[in-house]
Design an enzyme around this catalytic site. Structure first.
Site, short mmCIF file in Angstrom:
data_model
loop_
_atom_site.label_atom_id
_atom_site.label_comp_id
_atom_site.label_asym_id
_atom_site.label_seq_id
_atom_site.Cartn_x
_atom_site.Cartn_y
_atom_site.Cartn_z
N CYS B 86 1.22 -1.33 0.16
CA CYS B 86 -0.02 0.15 -0.35
C CYS B 86 1.25 1.20 0.10
O CYS B 86 1.89 1.16 -1.08
CB CYS B 86 -0.67 -0.47 1.29
SG CYS B 86 -2.42 1.27 0.89
N HIS B 194 -3.58 -6.03 1.30
CA HIS B 194 -3.07 -6.00 2.84
C HIS B 194 -2.21 -7.51 3.01
O HIS B 194 -3.12 -7.38 3.00
CB HIS B 194 -3.49 -5.35 3.78
CG HIS B 194 -3.20 -3.59 2.96
ND1 HIS B 194 -2.35 -2.71 4.30
CD2 HIS B 194 -4.10 -3.25 2.66
CE1 HIS B 194 -2.44 -2.25 4.24
NE2 HIS B 194 -3.62 -1.30 2.98
N GLU B 196 -1.37 -8.69 5.17
CA GLU B 196 -0.60 -8.92 6.72
C GLU B 196 -2.73 -8.81 7.36
O GLU B 196 -2.62 -9.32 8.50
CB GLU B 196 0.15 -7.58 7.25
CG GLU B 196 -0.52 -6.16 7.24
CD GLU B 196 -1.04 -5.42 5.69
OE1 GLU B 196 0.15 -5.99 4.84
OE2 GLU B 196 -1.43 -4.41 6.53
#
Lengths: 82, 228
Positions: B86, B194, B196
């Site tokens: 990002c 993302h 994560e």
């Protein structure tokens, strides 16, 4: 001392969604004759220096490195002694 | 394997990333402030999501001049693995470590939603634990995720199979539905989604683990190769 007036704009090949949104708003406001909107950034830098060519080179390098992303933007500037 | 996660002023995914690496994937990870200038001892460096330096001027434009970025450039030039997620992707393009730029989403909306991606290249250090053309769902959360590159750069990216992830339904106007790319050498990855945020069933799925596990696998294989 010099003043640099710097204009940064998207390259013509980049579709700028913000400019498109402004154009749509203008059309809605009945400004049907607005054919195109360019939406950019304007900077003024005041620089110490006596050698105009050196200051010009410096401003160019500032634009290349920070003020414009040369992948998608172009810039131009006017330099005047103040 | 040991990972560094850089914390820029305004980063907000750094601890999520550390959690995903360390607690979920078993990869020791340290948070390194952007004011430091060394990355000695690390196998991989992560640039997290967020709004570094308030996104002033352009997203990633100021972060690029942080002291740590000199070390990141050297690390990448030496073949170290660098991953920008990002805002981290935006910083890598601004720093010239990845080609192209991230422009405003065509809708002008900040989009926070799950996105389904296709893993189009599994022969990279970051995607080898996925299967080719696997569909994975990862969250996106960005206002400026619209990937742009000039036609020559774009053709070059495709010719060298540098596109790793593509959106199945383009959310932001990205050229060629690009969600993630590597550099030509293959050691630098940038992606807008993302991983994560999708590493536990509790968070809605585990599709993101593949990025971290692929990298761990790559580093482990390289170590075996050196030792052997």
């Amino acid at each position: 001392m010099y003043k640099a007036k710097i204009y940064v704009n998207y390259k013509p090949s980049v579709l700028d969604p913000k400019a498109e949104a402004i154009k749509t708003a203008l059309t809605r406001m009945d400004h049907q004759n607005v054919q195109d909107v360019l939406y950019g950034k304007y900077f003024e830098l005041t620089l110490d220096g006596t050698d105009e060519a050196a200051v010009r080179d410096q401003v160019e390098s500032i634009c290349d490195q920070l003020l414009a992303n040369v992948n998608m933007e172009t810039y131009r500037f006017d330099l005047e002694a103040v | 394997m040991r990972a560094a996660v850089i914390t820029f002023p305004g980063s907000n995914c750094d601890t999520d990333l550390q959690w995903a690496l360390q607690q979920i994937c078993g990869i020791p990870a340290d948070l390194i402030p952007a004011s430091q200038d060394s990355l000695a001892g690390y196998d991989a460096v992560f640039l997290p999501g967020g709004f570094s330096y308030g996104d002033y001027l352009r997203s990633g434009a100021i972060a690029r001049f942080s002291p740590i970025m000199g070390a990141v450039k050297q690390f990448a030039a030496a073949g170290g693995y660098v991953i920008g997620i990002c805002n981290g992707f935006q910083i890598l393009t601004e720093a010239g470590l990845l080609p192209g730029a991230l422009q405003w989403n065509t809708s002008l909306h900040f989009i926070c939603a799950p996105a389904t991606l296709t893993v189009v290249n599994t022969a990279t250090a970051f995607s080898n634990q996925y299967t080719e053309n696997q569909a994975i769902t990862l969250p996106i959360a960005h206002g400026e995720g619209n990937y742009y590159a000039d036609p020559v750069t774009l053709a070059d990216l495709e010719a060298h199979h540098q596109v790793v992830f593509r959106y199945r339904e383009n959310p932001n106007g990205s050229l060629n539905d690009i969600a993630g790319i590597t550099n030509r050498a293959g050691n630098v990855l940038g992606m807008m989604p993302h991983p994560e945020r999708r590493v536990e069933a509790l968070l809605g799925g585990t599709d993101g683990q593949g990025v971290f596990n692929s990298l761990a696998h790559t580093v482990k294989e390289a170590a075996v190769h050196v030792a052997g």
